[in-house]
Design an enzyme around this catalytic site. Sequence first.
Site, PDB file in Angstrom:
ATOM      1  CG  ASP A  41      -2.068   0.633   0.819  1.00 50.67           C
ATOM      2  OD1 ASP A  41      -2.135   1.652   0.416  1.00 50.67           O
ATOM      3  OD2 ASP A  41      -3.185   0.227   1.673  1.00 50.67           O
ATOM      4  CG  ASP A  59      -3.856   6.138   0.789  1.00 50.57           C
ATOM      5  OD1 ASP A  59      -4.870   5.280   1.323  1.00 50.57           O
ATOM      6  OD2 ASP A  59      -3.713   7.088   1.455  1.00 50.57           O
ATOM      7  CD  GLU A 113      -8.622   5.334  -1.168  1.00 51.59           C
ATOM      8  OE1 GLU A 113      -9.401   5.182  -0.428  1.00 51.59           O
ATOM      9  OE2 GLU A 113      -7.543   5.965  -1.042  1.00 51.59           O
ATOM     10  CG  HIS A 134      -8.696  -0.011   5.084  1.00 49.31           C
ATOM     11  ND1 HIS A 134      -8.517  -0.207   3.715  1.00 49.31           N
ATOM     12  CD2 HIS A 134      -8.306   0.913   5.507  1.00 49.31           C
ATOM     13  CE1 HIS A 134      -7.970   0.730   3.308  1.00 49.31           C
ATOM     14  NE2 HIS A 134      -7.621   1.677   4.466  1.00 49.31           N
ATOM     15  CG  ASP A 135     -10.970   3.583   4.189  1.00 49.48           C
ATOM     16  OD1 ASP A 135     -10.227   3.332   5.465  1.00 49.48           O
ATOM     17  OD2 ASP A 135     -10.477   3.718   3.260  1.00 49.48           O
TER      18      ASP A 135
HETATM   19  C1  GLC Z   1      -7.210   6.033   2.342  1.00 50.61           C
HETATM   20  C2  GLC Z   1      -7.182   4.955   3.273  1.00 50.61           C
HETATM   21  C3  GLC Z   1      -7.704   5.411   4.541  1.00 50.61           C
HETATM   22  C4  GLC Z   1      -6.851   6.775   5.085  1.00 50.61           C
HETATM   23  C5  GLC Z   1      -6.857   7.778   3.970  1.00 50.61           C
HETATM   24  C6  GLC Z   1      -5.667   8.742   4.438  1.00 50.61           C
HETATM   25  O1  GLC Z   1      -8.720   6.408   2.146  1.00 50.61           O
HETATM   26  O2  GLC Z   1      -7.941   3.997   2.761  1.00 50.61           O
HETATM   27  O3  GLC Z   1      -7.936   4.195   5.419  1.00 50.61           O
HETATM   28  O4  GLC Z   1      -7.552   7.025   6.257  1.00 50.61           O
HETATM   29  O5  GLC Z   1      -6.519   7.226   2.929  1.00 50.61           O
HETATM   30  O6  GLC Z   1      -4.496   7.983   4.075  1.00 50.61           O
END
Ligand code: GLC
Length: 554
Positions: A102, A203, A245, A319-320
């Site tokens: 990641d 990310d 993402e 995980h979110d």
């Molecule tokens: C992404 C991650 C999340 C994190 C955010 C900041 O959305 O999936 O868990 O809090 O980025 O890094």
Amino acid sequence: MFMKQEKDWWKRAVIYQVYPRSFQDSNGDGIGDIQGLIGRLPYLEKLGIDCIWLSPVCRSPQDDNGYDISDYQDIDPMFGSLEDMEQLLAEAERHGIGILMDLVLNHSSDEHRWFQEALKGRENPYHDYYVWRDGAEGEYPNDMRSVFGGPAWQWVPELQQYYFHQFSVKQPDLNWENPKVRREIYDMIHWWLDKGVAGFRLDVIDQIAKDPELKVTCNGPRLHEFIRELSRETFQKGHYLTVGEAWGADVERAKLYSAPDGSEFSMVFQFEHICLDQIPGKEKWDLAPLPFLKLKAVLAKWQTELYGCGWNSLFWNNHDLPRIVSRWGNDGEYREESAKMLALLLHGMQGTPFIYQGEELGMTNVRFRPEEYRDIETVNLYRERLEAGYSQESVMESIYAKSRDNARTPMQWDDSENAGFTGGTPWIQVNPNYREINAAKQVEDPGSVWSFYRKLIEFRKRYSVLAEGRFALLCREDPRVFAYTRETTEEKLLVICNFFGEETDCPAECLAVYDDAEAQQGMELLLSNYSDNGKGHGRERLRPYEARMYYFQK
Ligand code: GLC
Ligand code: CA
């Protein structure tokens, strides 16, 4: 070294996300770790997945559970050491599994050496690695807010400047306009590539090209320029899986991100389907029912519009996000049926499926007491909404439905204390339903949710139509049934899902496809979520959450 030789190997792959702190503890400190994960590789091999997307394990003060990295080239002692990581890469390869790291490139931790240097003075060479604005204390450069609550600007009295942070104050944004920052990042990525990773998840990658002057965070003007450079300088040196993402991705942008020429990424996570139970312009905490017809239309749009000119990722969970069986299925009476229906619906589509740990068991949301939540976003939300005058009850309803901690409770391995996750005290409570829902119970049971996922994963390798077939939505206006076909010149699949908990008629359009195939080539029921396999029950009716996948060869 894990690196598939074939260029687009990831088009037939299934990925499994591990959230390491909640997966398996090996030393009794209550926190999952790399050695714990190594011990569970046989479980993952049995499930049949190709790669693990490992949420961050790099050195971090853990303000946002590792998404705040203070050293990109070291492992946090909480998870183990660099040697453990190297061992994981080697052992995973032995099990035929690749590792996706990641990459958190939008921001670092404030404890990263670069930021510590930057704080030393405006003339320091690292100062320009971050995003600064002059100002006066209490007079923010503008009204931009952080995703986790509060202003997006933090005052540093020694410098008489603010720094910009889209996430927590401990996650200062990196300045991608600075070519030195980009070069450091590429060097770091090469270091990981040399260690033998299979690829990366990136990310919040659509937030790197920010322009606070224009109040732009997502999809900034230089975004695709930066991504192309990043890709050219790193991933294009081999056949890697890369998934960005991108909360701000629409279909047109996704075509750029996942262009078949490989100039950017393999694919992105887009969130249009996942945000549908949210009122536009409001926060995710303002709960709204899922508009089912829209869900069909949106997923169908992504399926058809990226066909041949891009690539989809497929996911319900990470995980979110809250657990899908609690969110859009039924975590009571029909937990197993609805978990399987959602799996079949997603895994029948075109794209690369991602399974989030525990999803393959039908793990559910939790209802904790306020003080039992750990997630920074949830904790801040709780405080802010109470201060803003919301009732405790309504805030808790939002948290039960949407808190990120729903996904972060420990993996439920067996019915021993703490679900076999740890011999110590878990960092976050185990979901009390672990005695009922756990891996030990499901792995040996051919009728379990787990076995259902295993079959779907196996199908993706066995049937080309799953990787290649063109998608067509059926009965677009039916208020209960989600049905579609997938088709190549040789094969055809028919997927029929009753999305709800009441019996319903199987729409005529689905029956027509069925009858047509049955008359010509014969129709095989590949998979169904009812133990009688749909037999003994008229195919004209669909039971609660009933899902069927039919197959025929032309
Ligand atoms: C992404 C991650 C999340 C994190 C955010 C900041 O959305 O999936 O868990 O809090 O980025 O890094
Ligand atoms: Ca541990």
